[in-house]
Motif scaffolding. Structure first.
Motif, PDB file in Angstrom:
ATOM      1  N   SER A   1      18.884  78.995  49.464  1.00 34.88           N
ATOM      2  CA  SER A   1      18.014  78.417  48.448  1.00 34.88           C
ATOM      3  C   SER A   1      17.374  77.129  48.971  1.00 34.88           C
TER       4      SER A   1
ATOM      5  N   ARG B   1      13.388  76.406  49.322  1.00 36.03           N
ATOM      6  CA  ARG B   1      12.859  75.274  48.538  1.00 36.03           C
ATOM      7  C   ARG B   1      12.170  74.225  49.417  1.00 36.03           C
TER       8      ARG B   1
ATOM      9  N   ASP C   1      13.629  83.121  44.652  1.00 36.57           N
ATOM     10  CA  ASP C   1      15.001  82.635  44.798  1.00 36.57           C
ATOM     11  C   ASP C   1      15.935  83.438  43.901  1.00 36.57           C
TER      12      ASP C   1
END
Ligand code: ADP
Ligand code: ADP
Length: 229
Positions: free
Chosen positions: A43, A47, A163
């Protein structure tokens, strides 16, 4: 043609080394699945690709913008790099149509007529044309996620980051969302997808990355994993 380039990228949370010397190039039109254990940094990795997480070292170029440069305007990147989250993150006080039209109206200054045309066309593609005037809370999780994908597509992005898009869904809703993601892939949009769905990796992705302890363990074509045990 590269659209996302990591060169020796490091990311720390305090003293914790979350991304370790990442070197990774993603080309336009690629559909990349990222798998790996919980807590390995998947993640965090995606990101960083739209500036939701900053990096602490190395170079990260996304759609021509240098994300390590403090002068880079993150909004310019977000316009072309959409994101779909595990928990949908729809605007609860806007209708489905309102959710899809908001960013194109505010950021792209798209006219109402064109916005309506594009939004309704997208709602039809994701199978929700009869939900345009409903509020997110009155939709199932699977429907909300399809709205979130339509919202992302409305910006006509070059890249969409996903995600764990199906992790919060009841099992019977997962396939509808995966079908929509497959449709997105067929449009030629670059996709980076963190998912436990190996079916997606096998059938839709053209690249499969195994991530572990903050770095890329394996980076192959899916058929190299699935067809040669
Ligand atoms: P994954 O997506 O593979 O589950 P994450 O990228 O969410 O992994 O997290 C990687 C590691 O970084 C985990 O150990 C997690 O606890 C830690 N981490 C994630 N976000 C933060 C944060 N905002 N502050 C501190 N540690 C974090
Ligand atoms: P909703 O109440 O349907 O969730 P919003 O709260 O996002 O919608 O508000 C949208 C309002 O803005 C509508 O009344 C719409 O007529 C108006 N509007 C004006 N310009 C635009 C545009 N370019 N795109 C979409 N809506 C627009």
């Amino acid at each position: 043609k590269p659209i996302i380039e990591f060169q020796h990228v490091d990311k720390y949370y305090g003293k914790f080394h979350a991304l370790k010397d990442i070197n990774l190039t993603i080309n336009e039109g690629e559909v990349v699945s990222i798998v790996g254990p919980s807590g390995s940094g998947k993640s965090t990795l995606i990101r960083t690709m739209n500036g939701l997480e900053g990096i602490n070292g190395g170079k990260l170029i996304v759609n021509g913008y240098d994300l390590a440069d403090k002068k880079t305007n993150i909004n310019k990147i977000r316009k072309d790099v959409g994101m779909v989250f595990q928990h949908f993150n729809l605007y609860e006080n806007h209708t489905v149509l309102g959710n899809i039209e908001l960013a194109p109206r505010v950021v792209l200054h798209r006219s109402k007529k064109e916005n309506d045309e594009i939004a309704m066309d997208l709602l039809e593609k994701v199978g929700l044309e009869n939900k345009a005037h409903m509020f997110p809370r009155n939709l199932s999780g699977g429907q909300q996620q399809r709205v979130a994908i339509a919202r992302s597509l409305a910006m006509k992005p070059k890249v969409i980051l996903f995600d764990e898009p199906t992790s919060a869904l009841d099992p019977e809703m997962i396939q509808d969302v995966l079908d929509v993601m497959k449709l997105v892939a067929e449009q030629g949009i670059t996709m980076v997808v963190v998912t436990h769905e190996m079916g997606f990796a096998r059938e839709v992705a053209n690249r499969l990355i195994f991530f572990d302890q903050g770095h890329v363990l394996e980076d192959r074509k899916p058929e190299e994993f699935f067809d040669h045990p």
